[in-house]
Design a protein around this motif. Sequence first.
Motif, short mmCIF file in Angstrom:
data_model
loop_
_atom_site.label_atom_id
_atom_site.label_comp_id
_atom_site.label_asym_id
_atom_site.label_seq_id
_atom_site.Cartn_x
_atom_site.Cartn_y
_atom_site.Cartn_z
N TYR A 32 -24.80 -41.78 83.13
CA TYR A 32 -25.84 -42.60 83.75
C TYR A 32 -25.48 -44.08 83.64
CZ TYR A 32 -30.03 -45.44 83.86
OH TYR A 32 -30.93 -46.44 84.11
N ILE A 33 -25.04 -44.51 82.47
CA ILE A 33 -24.67 -45.92 82.26
C ILE A 33 -23.50 -46.31 83.16
CG2 ILE A 33 -23.74 -47.58 80.59
CD1 ILE A 33 -26.70 -46.94 80.20
N ARG A 34 -22.49 -45.45 83.26
CA ARG A 34 -21.34 -45.74 84.14
C ARG A 34 -21.80 -45.85 85.59
NH1 ARG A 34 -18.96 -41.98 80.80
NH2 ARG A 34 -19.18 -40.34 82.36
N LYS A 35 -22.64 -44.93 86.02
CA LYS A 35 -23.13 -44.94 87.40
C LYS A 35 -23.95 -46.21 87.67
CE LYS A 35 -25.75 -42.18 90.70
NZ LYS A 35 -26.54 -40.96 90.90
N ARG A 36 -24.78 -46.61 86.70
CA ARG A 36 -25.60 -47.81 86.87
C ARG A 36 -24.71 -49.05 86.96
NH1 ARG A 36 -29.32 -49.42 82.02
NH2 ARG A 36 -27.30 -50.13 81.31
N GLU A 37 -23.71 -49.15 86.11
CA GLU A 37 -22.80 -50.30 86.13
C GLU A 37 -22.00 -50.34 87.43
OE1 GLU A 37 -22.80 -52.88 84.06
OE2 GLU A 37 -24.52 -51.87 83.16
N TYR A 38 -21.56 -49.19 87.90
CA TYR A 38 -20.82 -49.13 89.17
C TYR A 38 -21.72 -49.61 90.31
CZ TYR A 38 -18.58 -47.22 93.31
OH TYR A 38 -18.02 -47.07 94.56
N SER A 39 -22.96 -49.16 90.30
CA SER A 39 -23.90 -49.56 91.35
C SER A 39 -24.15 -51.07 91.31
CB SER A 39 -25.21 -48.81 91.18
OG SER A 39 -26.13 -49.18 92.16
N ARG A 40 -24.33 -51.62 90.11
CA ARG A 40 -24.54 -53.06 89.99
C ARG A 40 -23.32 -53.84 90.47
NH1 ARG A 40 -27.52 -53.65 84.10
NH2 ARG A 40 -29.54 -52.86 84.79
N SER A 41 -22.14 -53.37 90.10
CA SER A 41 -20.91 -54.02 90.52
C SER A 41 -20.76 -53.98 92.04
CB SER A 41 -19.71 -53.34 89.86
OG SER A 41 -18.51 -53.84 90.36
N ASN A 43 -23.20 -53.74 94.23
CA ASN A 43 -24.19 -54.63 94.82
C ASN A 43 -23.76 -56.09 94.71
OD1 ASN A 43 -25.85 -52.52 95.56
ND2 ASN A 43 -27.14 -52.67 93.75
N GLN A 44 -23.15 -56.46 93.57
CA GLN A 44 -22.68 -57.83 93.42
C GLN A 44 -21.55 -58.13 94.39
OE1 GLN A 44 -21.68 -58.00 89.26
NE2 GLN A 44 -23.72 -58.69 88.66
N THR A 45 -20.65 -57.17 94.58
CA THR A 45 -19.55 -57.35 95.53
C THR A 45 -20.10 -57.51 96.94
OG1 THR A 45 -18.06 -56.04 94.15
CG2 THR A 45 -17.46 -56.27 96.47
N LEU A 46 -21.06 -56.70 97.31
CA LEU A 46 -21.67 -56.79 98.64
C LEU A 46 -22.35 -58.14 98.84
CD1 LEU A 46 -22.36 -55.48 101.33
CD2 LEU A 46 -24.36 -54.44 100.23
N ALA A 47 -23.06 -58.61 97.82
CA ALA A 47 -23.73 -59.91 97.92
C ALA A 47 -22.70 -61.03 98.07
CB ALA A 47 -24.61 -60.15 96.70
#
Length: 73
Positions: A32-41, A43-47
């Motif tokens: 779950y933590i890995r998936k959450r960090e990947y998702s945040r990363s 989203n930051q890349t997209l922004a």
Amino acid sequence: MSKKMRVEGTDHLYRTPEGAIVNTNRDAYDAYIRKREYSRSKNQTLASLTLQLEIAKSEIEELKSLIKQIIHK
């Protein structure tokens, strides 16, 4: 330490005396933590890419304007 009761039919879920369900499966938590960090990363890349695109659009519009000024002189 409070006594936790195993939730029937599971190996890693326990109920606390307060009624909360606690998941003791460390592998699931780590996933779950890995998936959450990947998702945040992601989203930051997209922004970041969106901002860069907006800047590039602005610069292209500025260049077009300058070219038009040069042509009309």
